[in-house]
Structure formats: C-alpha cells, structure tokens
Design a protein around this motif. Structure first.
Motif, mmCIF file in Angstrom:
data_model
loop_
_atom_site.group_PDB
_atom_site.id
_atom_site.type_symbol
_atom_site.label_atom_id
_atom_site.label_comp_id
_atom_site.label_asym_id
_atom_site.label_seq_id
_atom_site.Cartn_x
_atom_site.Cartn_y
_atom_site.Cartn_z
ATOM 1 N N TYR A 186 28.902 45.837 53.282
ATOM 2 C CA TYR A 186 29.414 46.503 54.233
ATOM 3 C C TYR A 186 30.514 47.572 53.754
ATOM 4 C CZ TYR A 186 31.384 47.918 58.668
ATOM 5 O OH TYR A 186 31.624 48.918 59.919
ATOM 6 N N LEU A 187 31.704 46.726 53.222
ATOM 7 C CA LEU A 187 33.178 47.700 53.013
ATOM 8 C C LEU A 187 32.644 48.666 51.798
ATOM 9 C CD1 LEU A 187 35.879 48.556 53.077
ATOM 10 C CD2 LEU A 187 36.469 46.562 51.915
ATOM 11 N N TYR A 188 32.242 48.049 50.663
ATOM 12 C CA TYR A 188 31.933 48.723 49.433
ATOM 13 C C TYR A 188 30.876 49.963 49.690
ATOM 14 C CZ TYR A 188 34.361 45.411 46.557
ATOM 15 O OH TYR A 188 35.348 44.581 46.081
ATOM 16 N N PRO A 189 29.926 49.879 50.179
ATOM 17 C CA PRO A 189 29.095 51.026 50.494
ATOM 18 C C PRO A 189 29.686 52.147 51.210
ATOM 19 C CG PRO A 189 27.809 49.064 50.703
ATOM 20 C CD PRO A 189 29.260 48.574 50.696
ATOM 21 N N ILE A 190 30.758 51.855 52.191
ATOM 22 C CA ILE A 190 31.483 52.946 52.897
ATOM 23 C C ILE A 190 32.280 53.463 51.706
ATOM 24 C CG2 ILE A 190 32.998 53.223 54.673
ATOM 25 C CD1 ILE A 190 32.027 51.145 56.210
ATOM 26 N N LEU A 191 33.178 52.810 51.087
ATOM 27 C CA LEU A 191 33.960 53.322 50.093
ATOM 28 C C LEU A 191 33.300 54.256 48.995
ATOM 29 C CD1 LEU A 191 36.556 50.355 49.984
ATOM 30 C CD2 LEU A 191 36.758 52.438 51.341
ATOM 31 N N ALA A 192 32.103 53.665 48.690
ATOM 32 C CA ALA A 192 31.281 54.473 47.641
ATOM 33 C C ALA A 192 31.034 55.708 47.731
ATOM 34 C CB ALA A 192 30.229 53.388 47.464
ATOM 35 N N ARG A 193 30.994 56.183 49.098
ATOM 36 C CA ARG A 193 30.460 57.519 49.426
ATOM 37 C C ARG A 193 31.593 58.330 48.822
ATOM 38 N NH1 ARG A 193 30.601 56.269 55.859
ATOM 39 N NH2 ARG A 193 28.658 54.868 56.266
ATOM 40 N N LYS A 194 32.720 58.206 48.569
ATOM 41 C CA LYS A 194 33.637 58.983 47.741
ATOM 42 C C LYS A 194 34.421 58.583 46.562
ATOM 43 C CE LYS A 194 35.003 61.909 51.799
ATOM 44 N NZ LYS A 194 35.794 62.702 52.334
ATOM 45 N N MET A 195 34.311 57.238 46.348
ATOM 46 C CA MET A 195 35.093 56.642 45.432
ATOM 47 C C MET A 195 34.154 55.879 44.428
ATOM 48 S SD MET A 195 37.962 54.592 47.598
ATOM 49 C CE MET A 195 39.244 54.344 46.452
ATOM 50 N N PRO A 196 34.213 56.342 43.105
ATOM 51 C CA PRO A 196 33.281 55.881 42.093
ATOM 52 C C PRO A 196 33.489 54.602 41.808
ATOM 53 C CG PRO A 196 34.694 57.603 41.345
ATOM 54 C CD PRO A 196 34.738 57.560 42.649
ATOM 55 N N GLN A 197 34.758 53.901 41.905
ATOM 56 C CA GLN A 197 34.659 52.654 41.565
ATOM 57 C C GLN A 197 34.175 51.404 42.450
ATOM 58 O OE1 GLN A 197 37.231 55.124 42.615
ATOM 59 N NE2 GLN A 197 39.079 54.256 43.133
ATOM 60 N N PHE A 198 33.656 52.070 43.448
ATOM 61 C CA PHE A 198 32.909 51.195 44.393
ATOM 62 C C PHE A 198 31.460 51.473 44.465
ATOM 63 C CE2 PHE A 198 37.378 51.158 46.214
ATOM 64 C CZ PHE A 198 37.447 49.810 46.249
ATOM 65 N N ARG A 199 30.932 52.699 43.750
ATOM 66 C CA ARG A 199 29.861 53.291 44.001
ATOM 67 C C ARG A 199 28.604 52.475 43.679
ATOM 68 N NH1 ARG A 199 30.516 58.859 42.699
ATOM 69 N NH2 ARG A 199 31.547 58.819 44.831
ATOM 70 N N ASP A 200 28.381 51.910 42.587
ATOM 71 C CA ASP A 200 27.026 51.286 42.179
ATOM 72 C C ASP A 200 26.892 50.005 43.193
ATOM 73 O OD1 ASP A 200 27.966 49.573 39.057
ATOM 74 O OD2 ASP A 200 28.855 49.463 41.048
ATOM 75 N N ALA A 201 28.179 49.530 44.029
ATOM 76 C CA ALA A 201 27.940 48.297 44.957
ATOM 77 C C ALA A 201 26.833 48.749 46.128
ATOM 78 C CB ALA A 201 29.226 48.263 45.724
ATOM 79 N N VAL A 202 26.522 50.121 46.302
ATOM 80 C CA VAL A 202 25.677 50.461 47.100
ATOM 81 C C VAL A 202 24.191 49.840 47.135
ATOM 82 C CG1 VAL A 202 24.164 52.525 48.281
ATOM 83 C CG2 VAL A 202 26.539 52.719 47.925
ATOM 84 N N SER A 203 23.689 49.557 45.949
ATOM 85 C CA SER A 203 22.404 49.019 45.710
ATOM 86 C C SER A 203 22.610 47.458 45.232
ATOM 87 C CB SER A 203 21.566 49.652 44.500
ATOM 88 O OG SER A 203 22.483 49.673 43.294
ATOM 89 N N SER A 204 23.919 46.946 45.280
ATOM 90 C CA SER A 204 23.954 45.408 44.946
ATOM 91 C C SER A 204 23.479 44.746 45.887
ATOM 92 C CB SER A 204 25.470 45.256 44.458
ATOM 93 O OG SER A 204 26.142 45.229 45.740
ATOM 94 N N PRO A 205 22.800 43.388 45.429
ATOM 95 C CA PRO A 205 22.185 42.590 46.458
ATOM 96 C C PRO A 205 22.958 41.869 47.264
ATOM 97 C CG PRO A 205 21.966 41.905 44.202
ATOM 98 C CD PRO A 205 22.602 42.897 44.190
ATOM 99 N N SER A 206 23.276 41.913 48.309
ATOM 100 C CA SER A 206 24.154 41.095 49.350
ATOM 101 C C SER A 206 23.875 39.539 49.069
ATOM 102 C CB SER A 206 24.096 41.525 50.759
ATOM 103 O OG SER A 206 24.780 40.710 51.483
ATOM 104 N N SER A 207 25.011 38.797 49.026
ATOM 105 C CA SER A 207 24.871 37.355 49.152
ATOM 106 C C SER A 207 24.524 36.914 47.792
ATOM 107 C CB SER A 207 24.019 36.714 50.067
ATOM 108 O OG SER A 207 24.269 37.412 51.339
ATOM 109 N N LYS A 208 23.997 37.594 46.699
ATOM 110 C CA LYS A 208 23.495 37.118 45.457
ATOM 111 C C LYS A 208 24.688 37.080 44.324
ATOM 112 C CE LYS A 208 19.578 36.260 47.322
ATOM 113 N NZ LYS A 208 19.225 34.931 47.586
ATOM 114 N N HIS A 209 25.459 38.170 44.360
ATOM 115 C CA HIS A 209 26.316 38.261 43.436
ATOM 116 C C HIS A 209 25.917 37.921 42.004
ATOM 117 C CE1 HIS A 209 29.149 38.093 46.572
ATOM 118 N NE2 HIS A 209 28.697 36.904 46.931
ATOM 119 N N ASN A 210 24.536 38.690 41.675
ATOM 120 C CA ASN A 210 23.814 38.279 40.360
ATOM 121 C C ASN A 210 23.426 39.525 39.750
ATOM 122 O OD1 ASN A 210 21.823 39.195 42.461
ATOM 123 N ND2 ASN A 210 20.714 37.490 41.728
ATOM 124 N N LYS A 211 24.007 40.563 39.773
ATOM 125 C CA LYS A 211 23.737 42.042 39.171
ATOM 126 C C LYS A 211 23.460 41.693 37.783
ATOM 127 C CE LYS A 211 24.715 45.848 40.575
ATOM 128 N NZ LYS A 211 25.086 47.169 40.854
#
Length: 224
Positions: free
Chosen positions: A117-142
């Motif tokens: 939820y939070l990181y995808p919102i911030l990723a719209r403008k902030m590159p330090q959160f950007r690749d969180a948009v496609s990260s799998p929720s609840s897994k933490h296993n990218k």
C-alpha cells in the motif's frame, strides 16, 4: 498507519538550512544526516518551510517513527535479555518468547502494509520506493539485485527473522530447550539491518526529502 497518530505529532519548527529540527512539546522531528541527504534529489535550494508546511511534509515520518520506536524497544528488551542471560523484570521465559513472537507478527504485518500500500503510492514520484510496485505482498522474497534498498532490507530482515521465529516456537512447544546464547545468535543475524532500516525509512519520509517530490496538497491527500 492510523490517523490517530496525528495527535502525537506536537508542534515543530521548520529546519534551518536542512539541519536539525527543533523539539517542541516533547516530540522530536526527523534529523537530516548525510545518509538521509544522499536520497534527496539534487535541485535548486528551496525556501524555508513554515511550521505548518513542515508538519504536513513530516507527517509520514512522525507516524512511521511511532511504530518503529515500539519495534526498537521490543528488540532491545529481547536482545538485552539474551546478552545478559537474565530475564527482564516481571517476565518469565514463556512471556519472553511471546514478546519475540509478537515482534515477528507485528513486523511482518507492518512490512506487508508498506509493500502493498504505502510504497506503491510513494513510488509514483520517489525512485527509492519505485520497484516496490511489483514486489509480492507478504512474501519478502524478491530476487537479489532487483529490489530497492528498503525492500532489500525487508528481505534480509525476514531471512533472519524466519529462523528466529522457528526457534521461539520450538522453545514454546518444548521441542527445543531455551538458551539465552542461542537466542542471541538467532537475533544477531538480522539485528543490524533491522535497526538500520528503522532509521533509514524514517529519514526517507522526512520533510526535507518529501518536499522535493510532493506539493503540500498532495501530501495532505495521501490517505495514511
């Protein structure tokens, strides 16, 4: 993060020259350090923020620090017990194990909310959160090499925390005998990255960083 945390923000003075934030009403603002400044995009020098603007821009940092402070305190209680080989006052071995399992549960839920939820919102403008948009929720296993620094820290925390949780559950189930030295060993594999993450995430959400990406109205519209 609950809006009820807004009442804990207190009053802030805007930072002077990107330095430390004055503390008013017993609540600290976020200090800008060299580590935090590295994530701020290079651009023209911005005018000082008013007190109201600073409160708006620093809101997420204050809310995040509320949760992070709880995580730090619980971590410190557990690690101090493991290091000194002594139970804290009013805690038994079983309640100490419960404290550890609560930390695991709350950290996992906290990171799941951030990544979904939070990181995808911030990723719209902030590159330090950007690749969180496609990260799998609840897994933490990218896969290694594909995540931003904050997501990488999540992964490293959960790699160590999974082993920590398994040990605590084995002790509660009495399939393994509790030992303070083993507890410390299970904590030391992820403690450094946890504490680093708790600090760095708040710095990324501090006013001097957020103001370079978002307008005041946009900050007010972030539904957190």
């Amino acid at each position: 993060m609950d809006n009820k945390l807004d009442s804990a923000q207190g009053e802030y003075l805007p930072p002077v020259g990107g330095g430390e934030v004055e503390r008013i009403d017993g609540v600290e603002g976020t200090k800008q350090t060299k580590s935090a400044a590295a994530s701020v995009p290079v651009g023209p020098e911005l005018p000082p923020l008013t007190a109201d603007q600073f409160r708006v821009y620093n809101r997420l940092a204050v809310q995040m620090e509320y949760f992070h402070d709880h995580f730090r305190k619980t971590w410190t209680t557990l690690h101090t017990a493991a290091t000194t080989r002594r139970l804290p006052p009013r805690l038994t071995t079983r309640t100490l194990l419960d404290e550890g399992l609560h930390l695991v549960r709350y950290l996992t839920a906290h990171h799941d909310i951030e990544e979904s939820y939070l990181y995808p919102i911030l990723a719209r403008k902030m590159p330090q959160f950007r690749d969180a948009v496609s990260s799998p929720s609840s897994k933490h296993n990218k896969k290694k090499g594909t995540e931003c620094e904050l997501i990488r820290q999540h992964r490293m925390i959960h790699e160590g925390m999974d082993d920590f949780e398994a040990y605590l559950r084995a002790c509660k189930d009495k399939t393994e005998e509790f030992d303070f030295d083993v507890l410390r060993e299970k904590m030391d594999t992820w403690g450094e990255v946890l504490l680093k993450h708790l600090d760095e995430e708040v710095k990324e959400l501090g006013a001097e960083t957020m103001r370079r990406y978002w307008t005041v109205d946009e900050m007010r519209s972030i539904p957190i």
